[in-house]
Design an enzyme around this catalytic site. Structure first.
Site, PDB file in Angstrom:
ATOM      1  NE  ARG A   1      -0.713 -13.656  -2.711  1.00  0.00           N
ATOM      2  CZ  ARG A   1      -2.635 -13.385  -1.891  1.00  0.00           C
ATOM      3  NH1 ARG A   1      -2.841 -14.529  -3.215  1.00  0.00           N
ATOM      4  NH2 ARG A   1      -2.638 -12.632  -1.099  1.00  0.00           N
ATOM      5  CB  ILE A   2       3.444 -11.801  -9.243  1.00  0.00           C
ATOM      6  CG1 ILE A   2       4.672 -12.004  -8.835  1.00  0.00           C
ATOM      7  CG2 ILE A   2       3.526  -9.954  -9.727  1.00  0.00           C
ATOM      8  CD1 ILE A   2       5.362 -11.837 -10.629  1.00  0.00           C
ATOM      9  CE  LYS A   3      -2.726  -9.332  -3.398  1.00  0.00           C
ATOM     10  NZ  LYS A   3      -3.094  -8.402  -2.688  1.00  0.00           N
TER      11      LYS A   3
ATOM     12  CG  ASP B   1       0.933  -6.639   6.103  1.00  0.00           C
ATOM     13  OD1 ASP B   1       0.324  -7.520   6.454  1.00  0.00           O
ATOM     14  OD2 ASP B   1       1.600  -6.000   5.309  1.00  0.00           O
TER      15      ASP B   1
ATOM     16  CB  THR C   1       5.918 -13.191   6.432  1.00  0.00           C
ATOM     17  OG1 THR C   1       5.351 -14.032   5.177  1.00  0.00           O
ATOM     18  CG2 THR C   1       7.176 -14.319   6.734  1.00  0.00           C
TER      19      THR C   1
ATOM     20  CG  ASP D   1       5.441  -4.825   2.805  1.00  0.00           C
ATOM     21  OD1 ASP D   1       6.785  -4.281   3.174  1.00  0.00           O
ATOM     22  OD2 ASP D   1       5.257  -6.114   3.506  1.00  0.00           O
TER      23      ASP D   1
ATOM     24  CE1 TYR E   1      10.440   3.409  10.613  1.00  0.00           C
ATOM     25  CE2 TYR E   1      11.407   2.798   8.854  1.00  0.00           C
ATOM     26  CZ  TYR E   1      11.692   1.939  10.002  1.00  0.00           C
ATOM     27  OH  TYR E   1      11.775   0.780  10.273  1.00  0.00           O
TER      28      TYR E   1
ATOM     29  CG  ASP F   1       2.519  -6.236  -3.904  1.00  0.00           C
ATOM     30  OD1 ASP F   1       3.947  -5.437  -3.230  1.00  0.00           O
ATOM     31  OD2 ASP F   1       2.350  -6.120  -2.982  1.00  0.00           O
TER      32      ASP F   1
END
Length: 243
Positions: free
Chosen positions: A16-18, A118, A121, A98, A89, A11
């Site tokens: 950052r990258i997970k 969630d 941000t 996400d 949608y 992700d």
């Protein structure tokens, strides 16, 4: 019976990258890479062996392609992919990866009406109906966006960064800002949960996001907190695509 198949899930967010290795719906390894650690990410991707892989990226097309080249035969997560849920949608092309991955993960676990909160941000609520159709939700500014907006759009209010629990009544201007942001978000979360529970009595609630730790959630025994919900949703999509 467990198996030894390893699935790589990456992700790539803005900051950052997970990267996680899954086996039988369990994370057996997880790694975090900052924007300054792309060489370490490259080494990890080259050295990792897997049965299948998926990449979700909000990075530039150039960076996304660079990661895909390091992940042979990986699935790129996008709206057009084969998904475990349906979308009701109106603008699916604008739906964040996400939010979609979180919805997929939550419905896979709940198999019924579920709402995902969630707290990052932005503060995002997303709802999936019991028939497995994603309905949408809401988006509002998170902690830092609220603090920054008060500083940016006024002449006198300072830029602060306080995430601890706030008193109801602030005795200084900074305390008042702190109360308004943290207390306001807490009230917003509580009211949205109440609104959803009023409409959907049989409801599962999932919480994720880096700033979720700063807030209390009522009826905690009926709320599932999972900081890796997005990764799990990507994994479920990868397995669905393989079937």
């Amino acid at each position: 019976m467990s198996n030894n198949k390893r699935y790589l899930v990456v992700d790539a967010g803005n900051t950052r990258i997970k990267a996680a290795i899954f086996n039988d719906e369990e994370i057996i390894e997880i790694h975090h890479f900052a924007n300054t650690e792309l060489q370490q990410l490259k080494s990890f991707l080259i050295d990792t062996r897997y049965h299948g892989a998926i990449l979700s990226s909000v990075r530039s097309a150039k960076e996304t392609q660079w990661m895909l080249q390091l992940m042979p035969n990986a699935l790129l997560f996008r709206i057009q992919a084969k998904l475990p849920i349906q979308l009701d949608y109106e603008t699916p092309e604008t739906l964040g990866a996400d939010r979609l991955a979180n919805a997929i993960a939550a419905f896979h676990i709940a198999q019924g009406n579920c709402v995902i909160i969630d707290v990052g941000t932005c503060i995002k609520f997303d709802f999936v109906a019991e028939n497995g159709r994603y309905q949408g939700g809401s988006i509002s500014p998170g902690i830092q966006l609220r603090y920054k907006s008060m500083n940016s759009f006024t002449a006198a209010l300072p830029l602060i960064n306080i995430t601890s629990p706030a008193k109801l009544i602030g005795k200084t201007t900074v305390d008042c800002m702190h109360s308004g942001v943290i207390g306001g978000i807490q009230a917003e979360i509580n009211q949205f949960i109440l609104n959803y529970k009023t409409v959907y009595q049989d409801l599962s609630i999932f919480v994720t996001g880096g700033d979720a730790q700063h807030f209390d959630f009522e009826s905690k025994n009926s709320i599932f907190v999972n900081e890796n919900l997005t990764l799990f949703g990507l994994y479920i999509t990868l397995k669905e695509h393989a079937n």
